[in-house]
Design a protein around this motif. Structure first.
Motif, PDB file in Angstrom:
ATOM      1  N   LEU A   1      -8.158   6.884  -3.989  1.00  0.00           N
ATOM      2  CA  LEU A   1      -6.538   6.053  -3.239  1.00  0.00           C
ATOM      3  C   LEU A   1      -5.870   8.047  -2.823  1.00  0.00           C
ATOM      4  O   LEU A   1      -6.064   8.535  -4.399  1.00  0.00           O
ATOM      5  CB  LEU A   1      -5.551   5.704  -3.821  1.00  0.00           C
ATOM      6  N   GLN A   2      -5.181   8.162  -1.743  1.00  0.00           N
ATOM      7  CA  GLN A   2      -4.007   8.818  -1.620  1.00  0.00           C
ATOM      8  C   GLN A   2      -2.869   9.077  -2.064  1.00  0.00           C
ATOM      9  O   GLN A   2      -2.600   8.542  -1.900  1.00  0.00           O
ATOM     10  CB  GLN A   2      -4.401  10.172  -0.443  1.00  0.00           C
TER      11      GLN A   2
ATOM     12  N   LYS B   1      -7.831   6.786   2.319  1.00  0.00           N
ATOM     13  CA  LYS B   1      -8.547   7.357   1.126  1.00  0.00           C
ATOM     14  C   LYS B   1      -9.654   8.171   0.887  1.00  0.00           C
ATOM     15  O   LYS B   1     -10.182   8.714   2.326  1.00  0.00           O
ATOM     16  CB  LYS B   1      -9.207   6.082   0.622  1.00  0.00           C
TER      17      LYS B   1
ATOM     18  N   ASP C   1       0.938  -1.018  -0.165  1.00  0.00           N
ATOM     19  CA  ASP C   1       0.022   0.259  -0.168  1.00  0.00           C
ATOM     20  C   ASP C   1       0.824   1.420  -0.160  1.00  0.00           C
ATOM     21  O   ASP C   1       0.348   2.444   0.785  1.00  0.00           O
ATOM     22  CB  ASP C   1      -0.693  -0.006   1.257  1.00  0.00           C
TER      23      ASP C   1
ATOM     24  N   GLU D   1     -14.718   5.193  -3.672  1.00  0.00           N
ATOM     25  CA  GLU D   1     -12.935   5.659  -3.159  1.00  0.00           C
ATOM     26  C   GLU D   1     -12.067   5.959  -4.110  1.00  0.00           C
ATOM     27  O   GLU D   1     -11.950   5.430  -4.503  1.00  0.00           O
ATOM     28  CB  GLU D   1     -12.664   4.456  -1.946  1.00  0.00           C
TER      29      GLU D   1
END
Length: 292
Positions: free
Chosen positions: A131-132, A142, A53, A129
């Protein structure tokens, strides 16, 4: 920092042709990919391996329906290349190859579109959603986007905090903010206590003026709304001071306010008014009431 946010918002809001989230694999490894396709066929985005991640920056371009992407690390060093054949923003399935910088390793890419994040009047969708780009320690983030039929752009309705590798949902924070896409979240020590906090872009205003919401990490590992308010706040960890700069009147004047943090509250220390002087070709400090 906030001026950079404004420039990013201008690019994101006005030039993005398509914004899409994909899931799939590189070889046998699960990945998630976010692609922002701009009107000049340039590509910006991120992708992550589900095993760790950690967002990886990607950029590239489309030529003759072939999407060529470079991935880079935090030091802008190229760590890989992706080539997607027969690329289309409308395609639900994409395939291609990933190769390492030396070309000695090559793996197949298979992607399935999860959803688009298109704007425009008459389009409605919810709870998608995104992701950042930034992470903090063992956490990734998110934003949750929804778009009403009468709205032109989607709004951020929640911020989710996840644990890396396990994907365990640690916290959901309800909000109502403008979206900056993958750049909506930033990290920093906003109350100067030595711990990493997070901020969420809230809104852009006239000129370079912006606002964000600031969430402070508490002793239980939860993020709490700081209540910090102000226009275009910047945080100096060395001096432990917050500066607010508020532009006005087509950039012909601005105010600057300095704060300290006491008991997790912003405490005003001083404020100044500056107005542009045509004769001196510079901003000159005036009385505070002159900027009101």
């Amino acid at each position: 920092m906030k001026k950079l946010f404004f420039l990013l918002c201008t690019l994101w809001c006005s030039s993005t042709f398509a914004q899409s989230v994909y899931t799939g694999t590189i070889d046998k490894y699960p990945i998630e990919v976010i692609l922002n396709v701009y009107s000049d066929d340039e590509i910006q985005g991120i992708y992550v391996y589900s095993s760790n991640d950690e967002p990886i920056n990607i950029s590239g371009s489309i030529k003759n329906k072939v999407l060529s992407i470079l991935e880079k690390d935090a030091k802008e060093k190229v760590t890989g290349k992706m080539v997607i054949d027969k690329f289309s923003t409308k395609a639900t399935q994409l395939s291609g190859t990933w190769t390492n910088p030396t070309g000695t390793k090559s793996f197949k890419i298979a992607l399935t579109k999860k959803y688009d994040l298109d704007d425009g009047e008459g389009m409605a969708w919810s709870n998608r959603e995104l992701l950042q780009k930034v992470t903090s320690g063992n956490q990734y983030f998110k934003i949750v986007l929804s778009k009403a039929k009468d709205d032109y752009q989607a709004r951020v309705k929640a911020l989710k905090v996840f644990e890396k590798k396990t994907d365990k949902l640690l916290q959901t924070i309800a909000v109502d903010c403008q979206s900056m896409g993958i750049n909506s979240v930033e990290t920093g020590d906003f109350n100067f206590d030595g711990q990493a906090d997070i901020s969420l872009f809230e809104s852009s205003y006239a000129g370079a003026n912006t606002s964000s919401k600031y969430f402070l990490l508490d002793s239980n590992g939860q993020y709490k709304d700081s209540g910090f308010e102000g226009v275009s706040l910047t945080f100096d960890e060395k001096t432990k001071r917050i500066t607010e700069v508020n532009q006005c009147c087509a950039g012909s004047q601005y105010t600057s306010t300095l704060y300290k943090v006491a008991n997790n509250k912003m405490v005003k220390l001083e404020q100044h008014c500056f107005i542009y002087d045509e004769k001196k070709q510079d901003f000159i400090e005036r009385k505070w009431k002159d900027c009101q």
